[in-house]
Scaffold this active site. Sequence first.
Site, PDB file in Angstrom:
ATOM      1  N   GLN A 152       0.946  -1.166   0.100  1.00 54.80           N
ATOM      2  CA  GLN A 152      -0.017  -0.120  -0.037  1.00 54.80           C
ATOM      3  C   GLN A 152       0.781   1.251  -0.069  1.00 54.80           C
ATOM      4  OE1 GLN A 152       0.136   2.035   2.763  1.00 54.80           O
ATOM      5  NE2 GLN A 152       1.229   0.596   4.243  1.00 54.80           N
ATOM      6  N   SER A 153       2.106   1.176  -0.307  1.00 49.68           N
ATOM      7  CA  SER A 153       3.128   2.372  -0.304  1.00 49.68           C
ATOM      8  C   SER A 153       2.731   3.705  -1.070  1.00 49.68           C
ATOM      9  CB  SER A 153       4.299   1.967  -0.777  1.00 49.68           C
ATOM     10  OG  SER A 153       5.219   2.920  -1.083  1.00 49.68           O
ATOM     11  N   ASN A 154       2.876   4.757  -0.620  1.00 50.13           N
ATOM     12  CA  ASN A 154       2.512   5.980  -1.373  1.00 50.13           C
ATOM     13  C   ASN A 154       3.588   6.158  -2.410  1.00 50.13           C
ATOM     14  OD1 ASN A 154      -0.123   6.919  -0.268  1.00 50.13           O
ATOM     15  ND2 ASN A 154       1.078   6.876   1.750  1.00 50.13           N
ATOM     16  N   ILE A 210       5.665   4.012  -3.894  1.00 43.76           N
ATOM     17  CA  ILE A 210       5.642   3.165  -5.203  1.00 43.76           C
ATOM     18  C   ILE A 210       4.312   3.750  -5.995  1.00 43.76           C
ATOM     19  CG2 ILE A 210       5.151   1.011  -5.915  1.00 43.76           C
ATOM     20  CD1 ILE A 210       6.157  -0.078  -3.249  1.00 43.76           C
TER      21      ILE A 210
END
Length: 320
Positions: free
Chosen positions: A71-73, A75
């Site tokens: 769920q990385s912002n 990436i």
Amino acid sequence: MIPSRFPLILAPTPLHRLQRASESLNLDLWIKRDDLTGFAFGGNKGRKLEYLLAEIQASGAQAVLTCGAAQSNFIRQLGVGCLMLGVECHAAVMEVPFDQGAGRPKGALGGRSGNRRLAERAKVQFHDFPDDDWEVLFAQMEHVARELESGGKMVYRIPVGGSSFLGAYAFYEAAKELTEEFDTIVFASSSGSTQVGLATYFHGKPTRVLGIACDPEPEIAQDYAALSKELARATGLPELNAEDFELNFDYVGDGYGVPSKKGELATSWLLKREGIWLDPVYSAKAFSAILANMVYNEMGKKVLFWHTGGLPALFNDPTE
Ligand SMILES: *Cc1c(COP(=O)(O)O)cnc(C)c1O
């Protein structure tokens, strides 16, 4: 050396007073709107990417690789940056990477929606690994890098969250956008370049730079010191020690990526007064520290909340 910049965001991002929130809290509360960078759904990673993309372009790499939670912002925004440069973007991810000491938390946001959906639309190639310690994820990222290199590609590696010295430099520069002085600047802190950049700028000045940790790892200040050393070596800016980073761990809740009760209350509180959303992984936890401050009253009278974005996580489902 002065790093070069690939313009991406609408800077300066807005800086404004929160009238109704200030009145409720009897505080002079301001907000810096990095949720509104205008780049790929906003967030603090757009600042770091301006410097990272310039270097990626200069390196001539055909592939970019990073790692993180699904769920990385970072990436999500890196994927768009790579699309703009025309280079492949790879990400080694786990649904819920965790700190072995603390154990795998329950209720963390997974990666089937929100940021991951946007990243996939932007053609990020995900390399998925079973949930494990962050160190295992870093090792898996290196395996992916070797694989890509053995296929003849030149790979540009970016540490988790975009926290190379270039990310920290971006926040050193961002501090110059402030046209007001504050007693305390409060923000969500994790991979560290936001805090290292801001703390470097305000070192020796009266403004207190207070990171609210969104990761329960106690050794995080040492990582920040290492990043500061890297920044100092590359740019000549002053080097800070672990003790120079003020971090508060009281608002992490049940772990990285797990929405906290206090954060959810803080989100409703701010939404009701100002119509501004917070994200469950980072900014909500940081803002909950400001509401608690009204109990302990330790931030001074004029406070800046630096909104770091992360709003696509509002569309994420929990893993369990
Ligand atoms: C990455 C991120 C942070 C933390 O910033 P770091 O520079 O990694 O410490 C805070 N808020 C949001 C929304 C983020 O995506």
